[in-house]
Design a protein around this motif. Structure first.
Motif, PDB file in Angstrom:
ATOM      1  N   LEU A 266       0.991  -1.233  -0.033  1.00 22.91           N
ATOM      2  CA  LEU A 266      -0.047  -0.130   0.083  1.00 22.91           C
ATOM      3  C   LEU A 266       0.960   1.391  -0.039  1.00 22.91           C
ATOM      4  O   LEU A 266       0.435   2.182  -0.592  1.00 22.91           O
ATOM      5  N   PHE A 267       2.032   1.278   0.574  1.00 24.15           N
ATOM      6  CA  PHE A 267       2.987   2.349   0.946  1.00 24.15           C
ATOM      7  C   PHE A 267       3.309   2.636  -0.684  1.00 24.15           C
ATOM      8  O   PHE A 267       3.882   3.508  -0.919  1.00 24.15           O
ATOM      9  N   GLY A 268       3.856   1.386  -1.173  1.00 30.58           N
ATOM     10  CA  GLY A 268       4.238   1.672  -2.505  1.00 30.58           C
ATOM     11  C   GLY A 268       3.544   2.179  -3.660  1.00 30.58           C
ATOM     12  O   GLY A 268       3.888   2.832  -4.726  1.00 30.58           O
ATOM     13  N   ILE A 269       2.101   2.452  -3.611  1.00 28.80           N
ATOM     14  CA  ILE A 269       1.319   3.045  -4.263  1.00 28.80           C
ATOM     15  C   ILE A 269       1.724   4.507  -4.350  1.00 28.80           C
ATOM     16  O   ILE A 269       1.549   5.146  -5.466  1.00 28.80           O
ATOM     17  N   PHE A 270       2.180   5.143  -3.361  1.00 27.95           N
ATOM     18  CA  PHE A 270       2.431   6.364  -3.366  1.00 27.95           C
ATOM     19  C   PHE A 270       3.942   6.846  -3.533  1.00 27.95           C
ATOM     20  O   PHE A 270       4.401   7.756  -4.010  1.00 27.95           O
ATOM     21  N   THR A 271       4.716   5.737  -3.285  1.00 29.15           N
ATOM     22  CA  THR A 271       6.133   5.856  -3.685  1.00 29.15           C
ATOM     23  C   THR A 271       6.717   5.845  -5.147  1.00 29.15           C
ATOM     24  O   THR A 271       7.401   6.460  -5.473  1.00 29.15           O
ATOM     25  N   LYS A 272       5.754   5.101  -5.837  1.00 29.15           N
ATOM     26  CA  LYS A 272       5.995   5.285  -7.250  1.00 29.15           C
ATOM     27  C   LYS A 272       5.849   6.435  -7.934  1.00 29.15           C
ATOM     28  O   LYS A 272       6.664   7.023  -8.658  1.00 29.15           O
ATOM     29  N   PRO A 273       4.803   7.041  -7.675  1.00 32.26           N
ATOM     30  CA  PRO A 273       4.684   8.585  -8.335  1.00 32.26           C
ATOM     31  C   PRO A 273       5.674   9.669  -7.759  1.00 32.26           C
ATOM     32  O   PRO A 273       5.951  10.463  -8.262  1.00 32.26           O
ATOM     33  N   PHE A 274       5.993   9.490  -6.479  1.00 29.82           N
ATOM     34  CA  PHE A 274       6.749  10.345  -5.650  1.00 29.82           C
ATOM     35  C   PHE A 274       8.128  10.252  -6.411  1.00 29.82           C
ATOM     36  O   PHE A 274       8.779  11.277  -6.606  1.00 29.82           O
ATOM     37  N   ALA A 275       8.677   9.001  -6.857  1.00 29.29           N
ATOM     38  CA  ALA A 275       9.797   8.822  -7.544  1.00 29.29           C
ATOM     39  C   ALA A 275       9.861   9.534  -9.037  1.00 29.29           C
ATOM     40  O   ALA A 275      10.668  10.046  -9.369  1.00 29.29           O
ATOM     41  N   LEU A 276       8.729   9.390  -9.617  1.00 30.58           N
ATOM     42  CA  LEU A 276       8.493  10.028 -10.933  1.00 30.58           C
ATOM     43  C   LEU A 276       8.609  11.709 -10.870  1.00 30.58           C
ATOM     44  O   LEU A 276       9.366  12.415 -11.455  1.00 30.58           O
ATOM     45  N   MET A 277       7.980  12.242  -9.725  1.00 27.78           N
ATOM     46  CA  MET A 277       8.094  13.761  -9.421  1.00 27.78           C
ATOM     47  C   MET A 277       9.490  14.188  -9.167  1.00 27.78           C
ATOM     48  O   MET A 277       9.741  15.110  -9.698  1.00 27.78           O
ATOM     49  N   VAL A 278      10.303  13.376  -8.035  1.00 27.22           N
ATOM     50  CA  VAL A 278      11.417  13.873  -7.780  1.00 27.22           C
ATOM     51  C   VAL A 278      12.682  13.795  -9.075  1.00 27.22           C
ATOM     52  O   VAL A 278      13.548  14.409  -9.142  1.00 27.22           O
ATOM     53  N   ARG A 279      12.412  12.640  -9.593  1.00 29.31           N
ATOM     54  CA  ARG A 279      13.565  12.248 -10.777  1.00 29.31           C
ATOM     55  C   ARG A 279      13.462  13.282 -11.720  1.00 29.31           C
ATOM     56  O   ARG A 279      14.474  14.019 -12.171  1.00 29.31           O
TER      57      ARG A 279
END
Length: 356
Positions: A266-279
């Motif tokens: 469930l935490f991975g649902i939000f970490t994936k787009p967070f990685a897109l944003m920061v990268r």
């Protein structure tokens, strides 16, 4: 040979444009160059678009300010009002230099509060310019295909270049990552995201109007793009996708009595787009900062005298050309990576049900 000459001329124009943007700063203060102010001032958003300085006069596009105050309601005026006022305050509003030049007002107790800001800023205008360019590119390409007759040769020139990019993203990224069965509904979004990021990155490398805005180096823009991917992934996910999140195929002791793996999934649902944003944000912002810093080095070394300043200026100029060439590659790579990862995340939301 002609292509090499064109590239060299383009890089020289880019150098002159970047140098011209900050030449006035070095003339105003010959003793020191505020590198931090120049770099952060370029990468930040603004309520006006500074184009050039001619004989001490700033040539800028003054943009409209649209504010909604909790106490006084709506306010619409030109950003020039802040410069016309001796105190920098207009209708109770002022730009706070400690808050990246954002607009604030003071309440009855004297506290600084920020109103609702719907202003047309530099980044907004840059996005509109990119949208107009995309419409011109794709409407023109579509018109060629609409007028194409059976037996005509494949398109060449600019239309052929656009087709190459479209087919590369369609076949090598979208179709390959999502799968033959599910990829079609997501083609419009992923193609739009790719070309928007790619064209915006290229426009950001042009140091003169209508380019130069740091759109994809603004974390609010990358946040919006990442949120679009997040919503599409989770609202289009099938039952198997949600089953793998709340009841993943792992040993039972990892799910009950302590739901360790479901929490991680469930935490991975939000970490994936967070990685897109920061990268995307970090790579574009970092590239702009390096190019602008190398430009500032030229003006700093010029103050050291001809003997020391000349070789350092030449080195800085060569490094700046190298970084501009590298940023052209980064502009494509970041658009490619964002689209590819978005397609991969969408593909993971459509897992196939494997039967024994």
């Amino acid at each position: 040979m002609n292509y090499c000459k064109s590239i060299i001329c383009l890089l020289f124009v880019l150098f002159l444009g970047v140098s011209g943007l900050y030449a006035s700063n070095s003339e105003k203060n010959a003793e020191s160059v505020d590198v931090k102010e120049i770099v952060l001032g370029h990468m930040g958003d603004d309520y006006s678009w500074h184009i050039s300085t001619w004989r001490g006069h700033h040539i800028s596009i003054l943009l409209p300010v649209i504010l909604r105050s909790e106490t006084t309601g709506w306010h619409v005026f030109s950003s020039a009002r802040f410069h016309d006022s001796e105190t920098g305050v207009y209708q109770g509003f002022f730009q706070n230099p400690e808050k990246n030049g954002k607009i604030y007002e003071r309440d009855a107790q004297g506290n600084e509060i920020r109103p609702w800001d719907f202003s047309i800023t530099k980044n907004v205008v840059q996005i509109w310019i990119v949208v107009v360019l995309m419409l011109l590119i794709f409407v023109g390409s579509a018109r060629w295909y609409r007028n194409k007759l059976k037996g005509d040769a494949a398109p060449g020139g600019f239309v052929g270049l656009v087709e190459m990019f479209v087919m590369m993203v369609h076949d090598d990224i979208i179709k390959a990552s999502i799968g033959e069965k599910h990829y079609r509904p997501y083609v419009p979004y992923l193609l739009t995201a790719f070309f928007f990021i790619f064209i915006t990155n290229l426009m950001g490398l042009i140091p003169i109007f209508p380019g130069g805005a740091n759109v994809t180096g603004n974390i609010t823009i990358t946040f919006f793009l990442a949120m679009c991917t997040l919503l599409i992934v989770n609202f289009s996910g099938n039952k198997e996708y949600w089953k793998e999140i709340f009841w993943p195929p792992v040993p039972a002791w990892l799910k009950v009595p302590v739901p360790m793996m479901p929490v991680i999934e469930l935490f991975g649902i939000f970490t994936k787009p967070f990685a897109l944003m920061v990268r995307l944000f970090a790579n574009i912002m970092g590239g702009h900062a390096i190019i602008l810093s190398l430009t500032c080095v030229i003006f700093i070394t010029c103050q050291l005298g001809a003997f020391i300043g000349t070789p350092l200026t030449i080195v800085s100029f060569v490094l700046m050309i190298f970084m501009n060439c590298l940023e052209l590659l980064v502009a494509f790579i970041q658009a490619y990576v964002f689209t590819m990862l978005s397609a991969v995340f969408i593909g993971l939301a459509h897992p196939e049900i494997h039967e024994k």
